[in-house]
Design an enzyme around this catalytic site. Structure first.
Site, mmCIF file in Angstrom:
data_model
loop_
_atom_site.group_PDB
_atom_site.id
_atom_site.type_symbol
_atom_site.label_atom_id
_atom_site.label_comp_id
_atom_site.label_asym_id
_atom_site.label_seq_id
_atom_site.Cartn_x
_atom_site.Cartn_y
_atom_site.Cartn_z
ATOM 1 N N CYS A 17 0.871 -1.179 0.000
ATOM 2 C CA CYS A 17 0.000 0.000 0.000
ATOM 3 C C CYS A 17 0.907 1.228 0.000
ATOM 4 O O CYS A 17 1.740 1.392 0.902
ATOM 5 C CB CYS A 17 -0.859 -0.016 1.260
ATOM 6 S SG CYS A 17 -1.839 1.476 1.507
ATOM 7 N N CYS B 72 -0.752 3.830 -6.282
ATOM 8 C CA CYS B 72 -1.683 3.230 -5.327
ATOM 9 C C CYS B 72 -1.864 1.812 -5.826
ATOM 10 O O CYS B 72 -2.087 1.602 -7.035
ATOM 11 C CB CYS B 72 -3.029 3.972 -5.330
ATOM 12 S SG CYS B 72 -4.326 3.104 -4.417
HETATM 13 N N1 DGL Z 1 -4.043 0.691 -1.824
HETATM 14 C C1 DGL Z 1 -3.709 1.861 -1.101
HETATM 15 C C2 DGL Z 1 -2.472 2.517 -1.699
HETATM 16 O O1 DGL Z 1 -1.662 1.873 -2.329
HETATM 17 C C3 DGL Z 1 -4.697 2.925 -0.761
HETATM 18 C C4 DGL Z 1 -6.147 2.801 -0.840
HETATM 19 C C5 DGL Z 1 -6.844 3.565 0.280
HETATM 20 O O2 DGL Z 1 -7.150 4.772 0.141
HETATM 21 O O3 DGL Z 1 -7.041 2.927 1.306
HETATM 22 O O4 DGL Z 1 -2.255 3.691 -1.510
#
Ligand code: DGL
Length: 275
Positions: free
Chosen positions: A86, A200
């Site tokens: 993430c 993301c």
């Molecule tokens: N998958 C997450 C990232 O890579 C973020 C998604 C969220 O806002 O929770 O930033």
């Protein structure tokens, strides 16, 4: 007599998992690359669905959740390695998590370096969450790797919800992708963008839709393959043997999670558990 870390490896249970952590389904884009690199590695896919989305949250809130949850998860599941799959959590909390946990931690860094190497026009777009695009971590990557290039950033929180819906088999409004494209293109110099960083982990799950919205002349880069290479390097020489099928772990019970079953199964996650 080896170093303490070598001793740990010798004694490590071959079924000790790699734990991949994200707020939602985004880390599956990283799991795909990890599966390709290390098909025999036991994996726990952990989603903080109780805290999703991270993007609109404050730095303090994200850091507290991520440190607290990873502490609990590593105590309970004894992973050999944790990957924070993430960008939001990594750009905010990677240093803090490394300070408090003894297990090796692999973070997710926005792929600005490969994008800067790939661009021909010298103009790069970056799509991320609101929290990620304002991080000093991103400023530092830009200064270090994209000097002399133009980096345009756009927060696209709608894409997080779109990826969550897509993997649940729910319809997604195509206007969301058009808004992400125009959010970058409409900035000064934005029509020059030829390379877009998907900063993301949810966004590579929407590669086809984003490609259609941006058109054939724009390429996308993300960090998944680099993370998988790093995990493979850090676990080199270790043995892997599953003692049970891999599973997905959630922080909150939610009836809607059942809709994710087919998508999770396609990544080899055949069970769901709650923390
Ligand atoms: N998958 C997450 C990232 O890579 C973020 C998604 C969220 O806002 O929770 O930033």
């Amino acid at each position: 007599m080896g170093t303490p870390r070598q001793m740990d490896w010798l004694e490590m249970d071959a079924s000790a998992p790699i734990l991949l952590f994200d707020s939602g389904v985004g880390g599956l884009s990283v799991l795909r690359a990890v599966r390709a690199a290390l098909p025999d590695a036991p994996v726990i896919y952990a989603s903080d669905n109780g805290g999703l989305p991270y993007g609109p949250k404050s730095e303090a809130e994200v850091a507290a959740r991520v440190c607290g949850l990873l502490g609990r998860m590593s105590e309970r599941f004894r992973p050999r390695l944790i990957s924070i799959a993430c960008n939001t959590a990594s750009t905010i909390a990677l240093g803090m998590v490394r300070d408090v946990l003894a297990v090796p931690i692999v973070g997710t860094v926005p792929a600005i370096k490969p994008a800067a190497e790939a661009t021909r026009t010298g103009t790069i777009g970056l799509l991320g969450t609101a929290a990620t695009i304002r991080q000093g971590y991103v400023d530092r990557l830009e200064a270090e790797f994209a000097g002399g290039k133009r980096l345009l950033r756009f927060a696209a929180p709608e894409l997080v919800g779109a990826a969550e819906a897509k993997l649940r088999g729910q319809p997604v409004d195509p206007a969301i992708f058009a808004r992400a494209a125009s959010g970058l293109r409409d900035q000064p110099g934005g029509t020059e963008i030829d390379t877009v960083v998907l900063a993301c982990t949810h966004f590579p799950l929407l590669a086809d839709e984003l490609s259609a919205a941006f058109g054939p002349d724009v390429r996308f880069v993300d960090g998944a393959a680099g993370i998988a290479r790093r995990i493979a390097a850090l676990t080199q020489g270790q043995t892997f043997a599953r003692s049970a099928p891999d599973f997905a772990l959630f922080t909150r019970a939610d009836d809607g999670l059942a809709l994710l079953q087919p998508a999770l199964a396609s990544y080899g996650l055949t069970r769901m558990e709650q923390l």
